[in-house]
Design a protein around this motif. Structure first.
Motif, PDB file in Angstrom:
ATOM      1  N   GLY A  38      85.255  29.557  90.491  1.00 10.68           N
ATOM      2  CA  GLY A  38      84.049  28.992  91.094  1.00 10.68           C
ATOM      3  C   GLY A  38      83.022  28.573  90.055  1.00 10.68           C
ATOM      4  N   VAL A  39      82.303  27.505  90.340  1.00 10.85           N
ATOM      5  CA  VAL A  39      81.332  26.980  89.372  1.00 10.85           C
ATOM      6  C   VAL A  39      79.898  26.966  89.902  1.00 10.85           C
ATOM      7  N   VAL A  40      79.714  27.287  91.174  1.00  7.66           N
ATOM      8  CA  VAL A  40      78.352  27.325  91.716  1.00  7.66           C
ATOM      9  C   VAL A  40      77.655  28.567  91.160  1.00  7.66           C
ATOM     10  N   PRO A  41      76.475  28.414  90.554  1.00 11.95           N
ATOM     11  CA  PRO A  41      75.787  29.584  89.987  1.00 11.95           C
ATOM     12  C   PRO A  41      75.519  30.650  91.050  1.00 11.95           C
ATOM     13  N   ALA A  42      76.126  31.825  90.865  1.00 11.59           N
ATOM     14  CA  ALA A  42      76.040  32.872  91.887  1.00 11.59           C
ATOM     15  C   ALA A  42      74.602  33.313  92.138  1.00 11.59           C
ATOM     16  N   GLU A  43      73.770  33.259  91.091  1.00 11.99           N
ATOM     17  CA  GLU A  43      72.386  33.722  91.264  1.00 11.99           C
ATOM     18  C   GLU A  43      71.576  32.813  92.190  1.00 11.99           C
ATOM     19  N   LEU A  44      72.112  31.652  92.487  1.00 13.68           N
ATOM     20  CA  LEU A  44      71.419  30.738  93.405  1.00 13.68           C
ATOM     21  C   LEU A  44      71.993  30.812  94.815  1.00 13.68           C
ATOM     22  N   THR A  45      72.846  31.811  95.047  1.00 11.05           N
ATOM     23  CA  THR A  45      73.487  31.940  96.353  1.00 11.05           C
ATOM     24  C   THR A  45      73.197  33.298  96.970  1.00 11.05           C
ATOM     25  N   ASP A  46      73.371  33.394  98.273  1.00 16.22           N
ATOM     26  CA  ASP A  46      73.323  34.654  99.005  1.00 16.22           C
ATOM     27  C   ASP A  46      74.646  34.824  99.737  1.00 16.22           C
ATOM     28  N   LYS A  47      74.946  36.082 100.054  1.00 15.81           N
ATOM     29  CA  LYS A  47      76.123  36.351 100.876  1.00 15.81           C
ATOM     30  C   LYS A  47      75.788  36.027 102.321  1.00 15.81           C
ATOM     31  N   LEU A  48      76.632  35.242 102.970  1.00 19.18           N
ATOM     32  CA  LEU A  48      76.418  34.946 104.387  1.00 19.18           C
ATOM     33  C   LEU A  48      77.205  35.921 105.248  1.00 19.18           C
ATOM     34  N   ASN A  49      78.460  36.127 104.905  1.00 17.92           N
ATOM     35  CA  ASN A  49      79.312  37.109 105.586  1.00 17.92           C
ATOM     36  C   ASN A  49      80.455  37.461 104.632  1.00 17.92           C
ATOM     37  N   ASP A  50      81.480  38.116 105.134  1.00 17.90           N
ATOM     38  CA  ASP A  50      82.568  38.551 104.247  1.00 17.90           C
ATOM     39  C   ASP A  50      83.330  37.386 103.633  1.00 17.90           C
ATOM     40  N   PHE A  51      83.175  36.211 104.167  1.00 16.05           N
ATOM     41  CA  PHE A  51      83.974  35.071 103.703  1.00 16.05           C
ATOM     42  C   PHE A  51      83.163  33.949 103.077  1.00 16.05           C
ATOM     43  N   ARG A  52      81.890  33.903 103.413  1.00 16.92           N
ATOM     44  CA  ARG A  52      81.119  32.721 103.021  1.00 16.92           C
ATOM     45  C   ARG A  52      79.839  33.095 102.286  1.00 16.92           C
ATOM     46  N   ALA A  53      79.484  32.231 101.354  1.00 19.56           N
ATOM     47  CA  ALA A  53      78.204  32.324 100.655  1.00 19.56           C
ATOM     48  C   ALA A  53      77.338  31.160 101.127  1.00 19.56           C
ATOM     49  N   VAL A  54      76.071  31.220 100.785  1.00 12.03           N
ATOM     50  CA  VAL A  54      75.137  30.178 101.214  1.00 12.03           C
ATOM     51  C   VAL A  54      74.171  29.904 100.063  1.00 12.03           C
ATOM     52  N   PRO A  61      65.011  28.974 109.123  1.00  9.67           N
ATOM     53  CA  PRO A  61      64.627  27.902 110.061  1.00  9.67           C
ATOM     54  C   PRO A  61      64.120  26.631 109.378  1.00  9.67           C
ATOM     55  N   ASP A  62      63.492  26.790 108.231  1.00  5.86           N
ATOM     56  CA  ASP A  62      63.009  25.620 107.485  1.00  5.86           C
ATOM     57  C   ASP A  62      63.751  25.543 106.150  1.00  5.86           C
ATOM     58  N   PRO A  63      64.986  25.082 106.190  1.00  3.85           N
ATOM     59  CA  PRO A  63      65.817  25.141 104.983  1.00  3.85           C
ATOM     60  C   PRO A  63      65.227  24.331 103.833  1.00  3.85           C
ATOM     61  N   ARG A  64      65.465  24.859 102.629  1.00  4.73           N
ATOM     62  CA  ARG A  64      65.119  24.139 101.406  1.00  4.73           C
ATOM     63  C   ARG A  64      65.964  24.781 100.305  1.00  4.73           C
ATOM     64  N   CYS A  65      66.916  24.057  99.809  1.00  6.87           N
ATOM     65  CA  CYS A  65      67.817  24.616  98.801  1.00  6.87           C
ATOM     66  C   CYS A  65      67.054  24.938  97.522  1.00  6.87           C
ATOM     67  N   ILE A  66      67.345  26.086  96.962  1.00  8.52           N
ATOM     68  CA  ILE A  66      66.681  26.527  95.740  1.00  8.52           C
ATOM     69  C   ILE A  66      66.962  25.595  94.568  1.00  8.52           C
ATOM     70  N   ALA A  67      68.074  24.877  94.628  1.00 16.35           N
ATOM     71  CA  ALA A  67      68.453  24.008  93.504  1.00 16.35           C
ATOM     72  C   ALA A  67      67.811  22.621  93.577  1.00 16.35           C
ATOM     73  N   LEU A  68      67.113  22.352  94.643  1.00 18.58           N
ATOM     74  CA  LEU A  68      66.481  21.032  94.783  1.00 18.58           C
ATOM     75  C   LEU A  68      65.159  20.999  94.018  1.00 18.58           C
ATOM     76  N   GLU A  69      64.999  19.992  93.192  1.00 16.33           N
ATOM     77  CA  GLU A  69      63.738  19.816  92.474  1.00 16.33           C
ATOM     78  C   GLU A  69      62.897  18.759  93.171  1.00 16.33           C
ATOM     79  N   ILE A  80      71.796  21.586  89.915  1.00 18.74           N
ATOM     80  CA  ILE A  80      73.178  22.035  89.645  1.00 18.74           C
ATOM     81  C   ILE A  80      74.157  20.957  90.104  1.00 18.74           C
ATOM     82  N   TYR A  81      73.760  19.710  89.956  1.00 19.36           N
ATOM     83  CA  TYR A  81      74.552  18.614  90.524  1.00 19.36           C
ATOM     84  C   TYR A  81      76.037  18.689  90.148  1.00 19.36           C
ATOM     85  N   GLU A  82      76.321  18.946  88.879  1.00 14.89           N
ATOM     86  CA  GLU A  82      77.723  18.986  88.447  1.00 14.89           C
ATOM     87  C   GLU A  82      78.456  20.196  89.017  1.00 14.89           C
ATOM     88  N   ASN A  83      77.706  21.204  89.416  1.00 18.13           N
ATOM     89  CA  ASN A  83      78.313  22.441  89.917  1.00 18.13           C
ATOM     90  C   ASN A  83      77.942  22.714  91.372  1.00 18.13           C
TER      91      ASN A  83
END
Ligand code: SF4
Ligand code: SF4
Length: 124
Positions: A38-54, A61-69, A80-83
């Motif tokens: 995997g190449v997505v920086p783990a520190e920018l993700t949360d665990k959603l359930n046993d199978f998926r990250a987010v 309710p008001d989404p805003r990705c942490i990686a968006l500038e 993290i465009y390349e990843n």
């Protein structure tokens, strides 16, 4: 953000960011697990359930990705465009989507941005 290359500074996605501020961005957890390739920086993700990250910031309710500038509608590179994870790579910009009311259209509309015009009309 569109799967198209955004090397070009005039690419509409670089001046939008609406989808990154509208939808939950979830993916199979191995995409952020280096041991599994995997190449997505783990520190920018949360665990959603046993199978998926987010992507952090998108599971609310008001989404805003942490990686968006930047601010939606301004200059909005993904830092993290390349990843970026699969859903971001697969997301179709309206110009690439045959749907009349695509997810891109709906995201832009939610943020008060006009629908994209067909190439080569100016979109930014
Ligand atoms: S909403 Fe559409 S134009 Fe805006 S960043 Fe996403 S794919 Fe690109
Ligand atoms: S990872 Fe990048 S492309 Fe994906 S939602 Fe976040 S800012 Fe947008």
């Amino acid at each position: 953000m569109s799967r198209m290359s955004v090397q070009d500074n005039h690419h509409p996605c670089l001046h939008c960011g609406a989808c990154c501020s509208t939808f939950r961005v979830s993916f199979y957890w191995t995409e952020s697990e280096p041991a599994a390739g995997g190449v997505v920086p783990a520190e920018l993700t949360d665990k959603l359930n046993d199978f998926r990250a987010v992507m952090k910031g998108t599971n609310r309710p008001d989404p805003r990705c942490i990686a968006l500038e930047g601010e939606v509608g301004g200059f909005t590179p993904c830092r993290i465009y390349e990843n970026r994870p699969t859903p971001c790579r697969d997301f179709l910009m309206a110009l690439d989507d045959s749907e009349l009311d695509s997810a891109c259209d709906r995201a832009r509309e939610k943020h008060g941005l006009p629908r994209l015009k067909p190439w080569p009309e100016q979109n930014v």
